[in-house]
Design a protein around this motif. Structure first.
Motif, mmCIF file in Angstrom:
data_model
loop_
_atom_site.group_PDB
_atom_site.id
_atom_site.type_symbol
_atom_site.label_atom_id
_atom_site.label_comp_id
_atom_site.label_asym_id
_atom_site.label_seq_id
_atom_site.Cartn_x
_atom_site.Cartn_y
_atom_site.Cartn_z
ATOM 1 N N PHE A 149 -49.149 -80.477 -13.087
ATOM 2 C CA PHE A 149 -49.237 -81.814 -13.694
ATOM 3 C C PHE A 149 -50.666 -82.132 -14.101
ATOM 4 O O PHE A 149 -50.915 -82.634 -15.206
ATOM 5 C CB PHE A 149 -48.708 -82.871 -12.719
ATOM 6 C CG PHE A 149 -49.061 -84.274 -13.111
ATOM 7 C CD1 PHE A 149 -48.354 -84.927 -14.101
ATOM 8 C CD2 PHE A 149 -50.111 -84.941 -12.492
ATOM 9 C CE1 PHE A 149 -48.681 -86.226 -14.471
ATOM 10 C CE2 PHE A 149 -50.449 -86.232 -12.848
ATOM 11 C CZ PHE A 149 -49.729 -86.880 -13.841
ATOM 12 N N PHE A 150 -51.627 -81.851 -13.236
ATOM 13 C CA PHE A 150 -53.004 -82.212 -13.519
ATOM 14 C C PHE A 150 -53.619 -81.336 -14.611
ATOM 15 O O PHE A 150 -54.533 -81.767 -15.309
ATOM 16 C CB PHE A 150 -53.840 -82.148 -12.247
ATOM 17 C CG PHE A 150 -53.609 -83.316 -11.334
ATOM 18 C CD1 PHE A 150 -54.124 -84.557 -11.650
ATOM 19 C CD2 PHE A 150 -52.853 -83.179 -10.190
ATOM 20 C CE1 PHE A 150 -53.914 -85.655 -10.827
ATOM 21 C CE2 PHE A 150 -52.630 -84.264 -9.363
ATOM 22 C CZ PHE A 150 -53.157 -85.508 -9.677
ATOM 23 N N ILE A 151 -53.141 -80.099 -14.756
ATOM 24 C CA ILE A 151 -53.598 -79.264 -15.874
ATOM 25 C C ILE A 151 -53.174 -79.898 -17.193
ATOM 26 O O ILE A 151 -53.973 -80.054 -18.127
ATOM 27 C CB ILE A 151 -53.045 -77.833 -15.751
ATOM 28 C CG1 ILE A 151 -53.718 -77.097 -14.593
ATOM 29 C CG2 ILE A 151 -53.253 -77.055 -17.053
ATOM 30 C CD1 ILE A 151 -53.133 -75.730 -14.313
ATOM 31 N N MET A 152 -51.905 -80.285 -17.275
ATOM 32 C CA MET A 152 -51.400 -80.921 -18.494
ATOM 33 C C MET A 152 -52.040 -82.290 -18.699
ATOM 34 O O MET A 152 -52.405 -82.661 -19.833
ATOM 35 C CB MET A 152 -49.882 -81.067 -18.407
ATOM 36 C CG MET A 152 -49.113 -79.774 -18.508
ATOM 37 S SD MET A 152 -49.283 -78.964 -20.117
ATOM 38 C CE MET A 152 -48.660 -80.223 -21.214
ATOM 39 N N TYR A 153 -52.204 -83.043 -17.634
ATOM 40 C CA TYR A 153 -52.791 -84.379 -17.718
ATOM 41 C C TYR A 153 -54.218 -84.318 -18.257
ATOM 42 O O TYR A 153 -54.593 -85.074 -19.166
ATOM 43 C CB TYR A 153 -52.760 -85.025 -16.333
ATOM 44 C CG TYR A 153 -53.427 -86.376 -16.254
ATOM 45 C CD1 TYR A 153 -52.884 -87.480 -16.902
ATOM 46 C CD2 TYR A 153 -54.591 -86.543 -15.511
ATOM 47 C CE1 TYR A 153 -53.500 -88.733 -16.821
ATOM 48 C CE2 TYR A 153 -55.209 -87.778 -15.429
ATOM 49 C CZ TYR A 153 -54.662 -88.866 -16.077
ATOM 50 O OH TYR A 153 -55.273 -90.090 -16.000
ATOM 51 N N ALA A 154 -55.022 -83.410 -17.709
ATOM 52 C CA ALA A 154 -56.410 -83.276 -18.163
ATOM 53 C C ALA A 154 -56.473 -82.781 -19.602
ATOM 54 O O ALA A 154 -57.329 -83.222 -20.385
ATOM 55 C CB ALA A 154 -57.168 -82.316 -17.241
ATOM 56 N N PHE A 155 -55.584 -81.881 -19.982
ATOM 57 C CA PHE A 155 -55.601 -81.332 -21.330
ATOM 58 C C PHE A 155 -55.216 -82.394 -22.360
ATOM 59 O O PHE A 155 -55.840 -82.513 -23.422
ATOM 60 C CB PHE A 155 -54.664 -80.136 -21.424
ATOM 61 C CG PHE A 155 -54.968 -79.204 -22.560
ATOM 62 C CD1 PHE A 155 -55.805 -78.123 -22.386
ATOM 63 C CD2 PHE A 155 -54.430 -79.424 -23.818
ATOM 64 C CE1 PHE A 155 -56.095 -77.271 -23.436
ATOM 65 C CE2 PHE A 155 -54.715 -78.576 -24.879
ATOM 66 C CZ PHE A 155 -55.555 -77.495 -24.675
ATOM 67 N N ILE A 156 -54.195 -83.192 -22.048
ATOM 68 C CA ILE A 156 -53.766 -84.232 -22.986
ATOM 69 C C ILE A 156 -54.837 -85.312 -23.110
ATOM 70 O O ILE A 156 -55.082 -85.847 -24.202
ATOM 71 C CB ILE A 156 -52.420 -84.840 -22.526
ATOM 72 C CG1 ILE A 156 -51.317 -83.786 -22.635
ATOM 73 C CG2 ILE A 156 -52.060 -86.057 -23.372
ATOM 74 C CD1 ILE A 156 -49.973 -84.254 -22.125
ATOM 75 N N ARG A 157 -55.509 -85.638 -22.012
ATOM 76 C CA ARG A 157 -56.579 -86.635 -22.069
ATOM 77 C C ARG A 157 -57.748 -86.163 -22.936
ATOM 78 O O ARG A 157 -58.477 -86.983 -23.506
ATOM 79 C CB ARG A 157 -57.089 -86.945 -20.662
ATOM 80 C CG ARG A 157 -56.141 -87.778 -19.821
ATOM 81 C CD ARG A 157 -56.842 -88.314 -18.589
ATOM 82 N NE ARG A 157 -57.942 -89.200 -18.938
ATOM 83 C CZ ARG A 157 -58.771 -89.732 -18.054
ATOM 84 N NH1 ARG A 157 -58.634 -89.462 -16.764
ATOM 85 N NH2 ARG A 157 -59.741 -90.537 -18.442
ATOM 86 N N SER A 158 -57.930 -84.824 -23.024
ATOM 87 C CA SER A 158 -59.022 -84.304 -23.849
ATOM 88 C C SER A 158 -58.719 -84.388 -25.340
ATOM 89 O O SER A 158 -59.617 -84.232 -26.164
ATOM 90 C CB SER A 158 -59.320 -82.845 -23.467
ATOM 91 O OG SER A 158 -58.243 -81.984 -23.832
ATOM 92 N N ILE A 159 -57.465 -84.615 -25.697
ATOM 93 C CA ILE A 159 -57.082 -84.749 -27.100
ATOM 94 C C ILE A 159 -57.443 -86.158 -27.581
ATOM 95 O O ILE A 159 -57.107 -87.150 -26.937
ATOM 96 C CB ILE A 159 -55.575 -84.490 -27.288
ATOM 97 C CG1 ILE A 159 -55.223 -83.071 -26.842
ATOM 98 C CG2 ILE A 159 -55.162 -84.698 -28.739
ATOM 99 C CD1 ILE A 159 -53.737 -82.772 -26.875
ATOM 100 N N SER A 160 -58.104 -86.254 -28.697
ATOM 101 C CA SER A 160 -58.567 -87.545 -29.205
ATOM 102 C C SER A 160 -57.396 -88.487 -29.479
ATOM 103 O O SER A 160 -56.385 -88.090 -30.075
ATOM 104 C CB SER A 160 -59.366 -87.336 -30.506
ATOM 105 O OG SER A 160 -59.730 -88.581 -31.063
#
Length: 273
Positions: A149-160
């Motif tokens: 979950f946190f891998i996906m969460y951090a990756f999506i947050r990095s998307i503008s």
């Protein structure tokens, strides 16, 4: 030059330490049971390639492999759906209790619940009448730990978020943005989560053991390997267990080779500027 030599020497030592047990397992799987238990030689005196055939046919190993593939692939698909949707909602929406839920979820990652959750999980599956089915096992394999979950969460947050706002101006809905923008950009993270989920399902032992104890036909590879420990005469079949273990490594090696490029793309996010 000296620092590079030290680095390569260190990496070589680590590689030897990691590969040595694998090499020993492969060589042991090609020995007779008597020679393996005696431990008198490093290389097999007579290469017993028929150990693999005996493991695959006599122990019905093909059934275990098929079951493991069904559980692992099914758990991977459900994990990717659940984790990506949850991470997208947490990364893009504000709602009451969001920080509290993230805090509780983060703190629970540092607590090993282990067998404590087996009983409530089993009781839940019994109440749903899924404790003796493939669907129930796939549900139990869903999740692959909080790290997914946190891998996906951090990756999506990095998307503008500018991409989301531009799509909303064009009339795109929240679900449409997820399907057309977020999912394509998170393919590297999806590959990593899928790899971790497949590995978790493939190597899982305790949960499948409990849920398939009364259903031998539904047992996966990890449980089937233990069944190879003793033969008909009661003697420990170590050579067959090693052959089965080597067979079980093949799918994971293939997955890691195919997902190698995904690791290199983990730093890819949204558009810059």
């Amino acid at each position: 030059m000296l620092s590079k030599t030290a680095m390569w020497l260190f990496l070589l030592i680590i590689a030897v330490l990691i590969l040595f047990p694998v090499v020993m397992a492969v060589l042991g799987s090609l020995k007779s049971n008597q020679e393996l238990n005696a431990g008198t030689s490093f290389l097999p005196s007579s290469w017993q390639f028929n150990n693999y055939a005996a493991t695959w046919v006599q122990a019905k190993f093909s059934t275990y492999v098929v079951n493991s593939l069904i559980y692992s692939l099914g758990g991977t698909v459900t994990t990717l759906i659940v984790v990506s949707l949850a991470a997208y909602a947490f990364a893009r929406k504000e709602f009451p209790g969001k920080k509290l839920m993230l805090g509780i979820y983060t703190s629970m990652m540092f607590i090993s619940l282990g067998a404590l959750t087996l009983k409530p999980q089993f009781e839940l599956m019994v109440s749903l009448h899924l404790h003796k089915s493939i669907v129930g096992m796939i549900i139990m394999m869903t999740g692959a730990g909080g790290s997914s979950f946190f891998i996906m969460y951090a990756f999506i947050r990095s998307i503008s978020k500018d991409l989301d706002e531009a799509a909303m101006i064009d009339g795109a809905s929240f679900a449409h943005i997820y399907r057309k923008i977020i999912l394509p950009l998170t393919l590297p993270a999806i590959g990593i989560v899928g790899l971790f989920s497949f590995r978790s399902g493939w190597n899982s032992y305790l949960v499948p053991l409990v849920f398939t104890m009364s259903q031998p036909k539904l047992q996966p590879l990890t449980v089937g390997l233990v069944n190879l420990r003793y033969g008909v005469a009661g003697a420990m079949q170590s050579h067959l267990m090693l052959a089965g273990a080597c067979i079980s490594m093949i799918p994971m090696l293939i997955i890691y080779v195919l997902a190698n490029k995904t690791f290199m793309q983990m730093n890819v996010g949204g558009l810059k500027g």
